[in-house]
Structures are given as C-alpha cells and as structure tokens.
Design a protein around this motif. Structure first.
Motif, mmCIF file in Angstrom:
data_model
loop_
_atom_site.group_PDB
_atom_site.id
_atom_site.type_symbol
_atom_site.label_atom_id
_atom_site.label_comp_id
_atom_site.label_asym_id
_atom_site.label_seq_id
_atom_site.Cartn_x
_atom_site.Cartn_y
_atom_site.Cartn_z
ATOM 1 N N UNK A 8 -8.644 1.282 9.076
ATOM 2 C CA UNK A 8 -8.722 0.532 7.818
ATOM 3 C C UNK A 8 -9.424 1.334 6.719
ATOM 4 N N UNK A 9 -8.973 1.149 5.505
ATOM 5 C CA UNK A 9 -9.575 1.826 4.372
ATOM 6 C C UNK A 9 -11.045 1.434 4.238
ATOM 7 N N UNK A 10 -11.843 2.389 3.819
ATOM 8 C CA UNK A 10 -13.259 2.083 3.576
ATOM 9 C C UNK A 10 -13.475 1.503 2.173
ATOM 10 N N UNK A 11 -12.524 1.723 1.311
ATOM 11 C CA UNK A 11 -12.632 1.138 -0.033
ATOM 12 C C UNK A 11 -11.242 0.753 -0.500
ATOM 13 N N UNK A 12 -11.191 -0.172 -1.435
ATOM 14 C CA UNK A 12 -9.927 -0.662 -1.963
ATOM 15 C C UNK A 12 -9.849 -0.362 -3.455
ATOM 16 N N UNK A 13 -8.674 -0.515 -4.014
ATOM 17 C CA UNK A 13 -8.434 -0.114 -5.397
ATOM 18 C C UNK A 13 -9.343 -0.888 -6.366
ATOM 19 N N UNK A 14 -10.207 -0.165 -7.019
ATOM 20 C CA UNK A 14 -11.027 -0.752 -8.074
ATOM 21 C C UNK A 14 -10.761 -0.049 -9.407
ATOM 22 N N UNK A 15 -9.897 0.974 -9.383
ATOM 23 C CA UNK A 15 -9.702 1.769 -10.583
ATOM 24 C C UNK A 15 -8.916 0.979 -11.639
ATOM 25 N N UNK A 16 -9.040 1.454 -12.838
ATOM 26 C CA UNK A 16 -8.340 0.829 -13.956
ATOM 27 C C UNK A 16 -6.972 1.457 -14.189
ATOM 28 N N UNK A 17 -6.594 2.422 -13.351
ATOM 29 C CA UNK A 17 -5.340 3.131 -13.548
ATOM 30 C C UNK A 17 -4.147 2.340 -13.056
ATOM 31 N N UNK A 18 -3.086 3.071 -12.781
ATOM 32 C CA UNK A 18 -1.800 2.473 -12.428
ATOM 33 C C UNK A 18 -1.893 1.693 -11.116
ATOM 34 N N UNK A 19 -1.272 0.513 -11.089
ATOM 35 C CA UNK A 19 -1.156 -0.285 -9.869
ATOM 36 C C UNK A 19 0.113 0.159 -9.145
ATOM 37 N N UNK A 20 -0.056 0.703 -7.942
ATOM 38 C CA UNK A 20 1.090 1.162 -7.155
ATOM 39 C C UNK A 20 1.444 0.068 -6.149
ATOM 40 N N UNK A 21 2.654 -0.457 -6.281
ATOM 41 C CA UNK A 21 3.139 -1.552 -5.442
ATOM 42 C C UNK A 21 4.103 -0.978 -4.398
ATOM 43 N N UNK A 22 3.834 -1.199 -3.129
ATOM 44 C CA UNK A 22 4.722 -0.746 -2.060
ATOM 45 C C UNK A 22 5.669 -1.855 -1.636
ATOM 46 N N UNK A 23 6.880 -1.457 -1.275
ATOM 47 C CA UNK A 23 7.883 -2.421 -0.803
ATOM 48 C C UNK A 23 8.830 -1.656 0.113
ATOM 49 N N UNK A 24 8.909 -2.078 1.403
ATOM 50 C CA UNK A 24 9.617 -1.277 2.402
ATOM 51 C C UNK A 24 10.661 -2.101 3.157
ATOM 52 N N UNK A 25 11.678 -2.602 2.468
ATOM 53 C CA UNK A 25 12.650 -3.475 3.140
ATOM 54 C C UNK A 25 13.762 -2.684 3.816
#
Length: 489
Positions: free
Chosen positions: A310-327
């Motif tokens: 598991x990640x030790x930290x999660x997105x807190x940045x103000x930059x681009x939101x990267x959305x994953x989608x794997x259908x």
C-alpha cells in the motif's frame, strides 16, 4: 508441479492396500476388453494392476502433460471413456465411481481434504486455492484455456488440448473424460463456475453455451463428492432481471444482447435450477446475490494482501488528477460516460487526465494502479469487481457505482467513492478541488480488503461453508473451526 502433485496423489496410491480400486479390478476380470486394456497399459502386464494401468498413468498425463502417454490412454480406453456410449462404458464408470466414493469417505475419516478449483481461467482462482490451503486443504486449480491476462494455475492443459484438437480432432472430448477420471480419483471437493466443468460440451438444459454438464454433476454426486458452484458474471446474468434493477445496470449498454452472457431469463433460470439441484451449495456475492436464487453469500473477490504494498501517501498535490480506468469491455463499465465527463472537465480548464488500459497482462494493470490518483472501476453495473479490490489493497482510491442493497462485504465500512453516469463529472470535479476524500479512501482500502477480501478472510468463510454444508466427520469439523478461528485472529 510434479513435486507438489506427488503429495496430493499419495493418498490414492496408499488407499485400501493391494486393492485400491477393487470394483474396477473386478470389472477388469469380468470384462475381457477392459482386462486387455489394463494389461496393455500396465508397467508389468502380467500383474494387471488397475491403479497402475489407469490411475497412475492418468496422474502422469495431468502432472507431466505427456502427449504420447495421453494418446495411448485415449486409444486403449476409448470404448470406456464416455459412459453414454455403451453398456461396457457405463459398467466401467459404475465401478470407478463406487471405488472413488469409498476412497473419498476414507480420506475424510482420516481428516484429509482434497479440492479442485476451475475450470474457467479467472485471474483470482489462485487466491481461492491459497485460501483453501490456508485451511490445510490439498487444493489445486485446473484450466483448459488461459487468457492473456494470467496463466497462474496449477494444472494448465491448454497446450496439450490444442495439440489434440489439431492432430486428432474430436479426441479432445475424450481427453476431458480422461481428466474427469483423474479428478474423481484424486479430489473430493469441487469448486466450479456455473458456466462449465471438466466435461464438454457444456450447457444444453436452459442455455446452449453455459452450464456444467449434467452427466458430470451426476458423477460427482454418485462418487460422494461435494460440489460448490460460483458466479463470475456471464454465467448467470440474465437480461430482464438486470434491466429490472434500475436505470443503470449491466445490460443497459450491452451492444449485442444474447452474445456475451446467458441473457435468456427463462433459460438461465432453468440452468441455475438444475445446477442448484446438484450442488452442495450455490455460492454468490455482490450483485449475483440479487440474481441467483438460494445462493450463499461468500465474499470471494479475493486477493493475497501480502503481494500488495500500500502507498505510504496519497495524492495531496494541486497538479493534474490522473484517473485510471482498466475495462476489458467498456460498454459494461460505463466507459463512454467517464470519457465524456473528463472531456467536459478538460474543456472547462481543469487539470485532469484519463489513463485507460484494456486487454493488458495482469501485472501491467497492477503497476498502473501505482501511477494514478484514483481508479474508476465501473459506473453502471452496480457492484465492484476484482480490479477494484486490488486497487483498494494497494491503497488506490476507487470510484464505483453501487446498487442499493448490493451484497458487498461490510457496506458501512466500504471506502468506495460512489458515482454513476449522472454524477461522475461532479464527483471528479470535487476531487480535483479537494483531494482529502481521496486520501481517506486510499488509506482505508488496505484494511478493508484485509478484513473482507483477503486469502485469510476467504479461508475462514470456506471453513464455515464446509462445516455448514459438507456433511463432514465431527473431528474434521472441529479442525476446520479451529483453523478458521486462527485465520480470523
């Protein structure tokens, strides 16, 4: 595979002294043709040992995938492999089934459980096997085909079957009967999806494409086997029932009704009814609980949490939101609505990007989860799948549409961020503006999966399932209960 299989098959070799298969041996003495077949296949022809001639050779085919031995067995045993082809074949199977029933009863009295999982090559089959093994069960997986996404199974017969098809045409059907001999001799608990088992062709009693062969289920019952049947999607999904679930459902965007799933409601109901008649228990989870009558709810979207960091930290940045989608099939996941929402947000000047992957190997999908800020699992079907569980286990926040009352584990604690086609643009807009919710969902995911969808959690559920349904000896029930308690601790 050969080394682990030797332990599994040892019990068959040591059963019942010198008469491990007394009824089959008696059949060899009475039936000249079968006796001749035993002699031809025996390492020492004058001894005519059925266990060596038939069972051990079949075990070798399963473990070593010896093509020459396979063709020899097929040619020699051809008159006896399909019980519907002749009286001699029925007598052969009657004798084999009776011997296997006695062997199964002896194994259970001694506290030994052998299970086989298959045969549809779903990626988390290996995790199910691991859950069974966590209980002390000798569990193995068997598949006859593999998808490009994964081939991590114990017995993979795709290559040897493909060679049979190419060189000997219809003999691959007899190969399946040979593998059923192997299965009933070595395993006592069968875990199969509704769509098919070892024998082909499948279906024919409600659906022309889906359904474990009735003859196979009859053999399991007569041989004293426990049959547990599971749902993965296409094997139980019927159109009218799904459409009745509400505005958004798995069938609402289907481009070709009748092609991908069971679809026909009357036929699907008939198929599931027959399977339920032969099953020790019918098992389902999530949305399938709304669609399969009489099913037991077992959370089997299982992952091995030890394989996730598991990640030790999660997105807190103000930059681009990267959305994953794997259908794999975008029309079943609401992909076009996600694409439209992101395009609209981009047109408004928001920093958001879609990373969409389809048809990629499993390891590539897991790697991609580490690079995105949030995963959109699906927006229309109404429940999450394995990809969402893997994302949560890795600390990746998940967006998903959940039907009211859908039977996911511990709904109150479920960290999924809910959205559907009507709300996805607004949900993403909120996440772009405030990443706090992403951090909270990502942080909660690993523990939610550990408690509900881990190998250990499924192992405890399987113990409960066996104790409640399998008619086990009392000492074995007590052993399973203790092992389940340890897994829950």
């Amino acid at each position: 595979m050969q080394s682990v299989s030797s332990k599994l098959f040892r019990s068959v070799r040591s059963m019942l002294g010198g008469s491990r298969f007394p009824r089959l041996s008696e059949f060899a003495r009475k039936n000249h043709n079968f006796g001749a077949a035993v002699s031809a296949l025996s390492p020492v022809p004058q001894r005519r040992r059925v266990d060596q001639a038939i069972i051990e050779n079949v075990n070798r085919v399963a473990t070593e995938r010896d093509y020459e031995l396979l063709t020899s067995l097929l040619d020699t045993l051809r008159p006896f492999l399909n019980p519907d082809q002749s009286a001699d074949a029925r007598d052969f199977w009657d004798a084999l089934v009776a011997d296997c029933r006695a062997i199964a009863e002896d194994r259970l009295v001694r506290g030994e459980m052998n299970s086989l999982w298959g045969v549809t090559p779903i990626v988390n089959l290996s995790a199910w096997v691991a859950a069974d093994r966590a209980l002390g069960v000798n569990a193995r997986s068997l598949v006859f085909t593999t998808y490009h996404t994964s081939s991590n199974f114990d017995f993979v017969c795709s290559e040897i079957q493909a060679r049979l098809v190419a060189e000997r045409g219809g003999d691959w059907f007899l190969f399946r009967w040979l593998m059923l001999i192997w299965a009933v001799a070595n395993f006592d608990f069968f875990h199969l999806y509704n769509d098919r088992g070892i024998i082909e062709p499948a279906g024919g009693y409600g659906s022309p494409r889906f359904g474990i062969a009735v003859r196979e289920m009859e053999i399991y019952r007569r041989a004293g086997k426990r049959l547990y049947t599971y749902a993965y999607g296409a094997d139980h999904r019927t159109r009218e029932k799904n459409l009745a679930l509400g505005k958004w459902n798995f069938c609402s965007e289907c481009p070709n009704p009748g092609v991908y799933c069971v679809c026909d409601d009357a036929g699907g109901t008939a198929m599931l009814s027959v399977i339920r008649e032969y099953s020790t228990a019918v098992v389902a989870h999530g949305l399938a609980m709304k669609l399969i009558p009489g099913a037991r709810n077992v959370p089997y979207l299982t992952v091995d949490v030890q394989k996730f960091s598991p990640r030790r930290s999660w997105s807190q940045r103000d930059g681009k939101l990267v959305v994953g989608h794997f259908p794999n099939h975008g029309y079943f996941k609401g992909t076009k609505y996600l694409q439209s929402a992101i395009q609209a947000l981009q047109a408004e000047g928001h920093a958001v990007e879609l990373l969409q992957l389809s048809g990629k190997p499993h390891n590539e999908i897991l790697e991609a989860m580490q690079t995105v800020d949030v995963l959109v699992d699906q927006l229309i079907s109404g429940s999450f799948g394995l990809t969402a569980v893997e994302a949560m286990a890795s600390g990746c926040p998940v967006i998903c549409y959940l039907h009211d009352g859908v039977a996911v584990a511990d709904r109150e604690a479920c960290p999924v961020i809910e959205a559907n086609p009507d709300t996805i643009r607004e949900v993403l807009h909120q996440l772009i503006s405030d990443r706090t919710r992403l951090s909270e969902a990502g942080a909660a995911g690993p523990e939610y999966v550990r408690k509900n969808y881990s190998v250990e959690a499924l192992g405890a559920h399987l113990a409960d399932l066996y104790v409640a349904t399998a008619d086990l000896p009392r000492p074995l029930k007590a052993t399973l209960a203790e092992r389940a308690k340890a897994l829950n601790s």
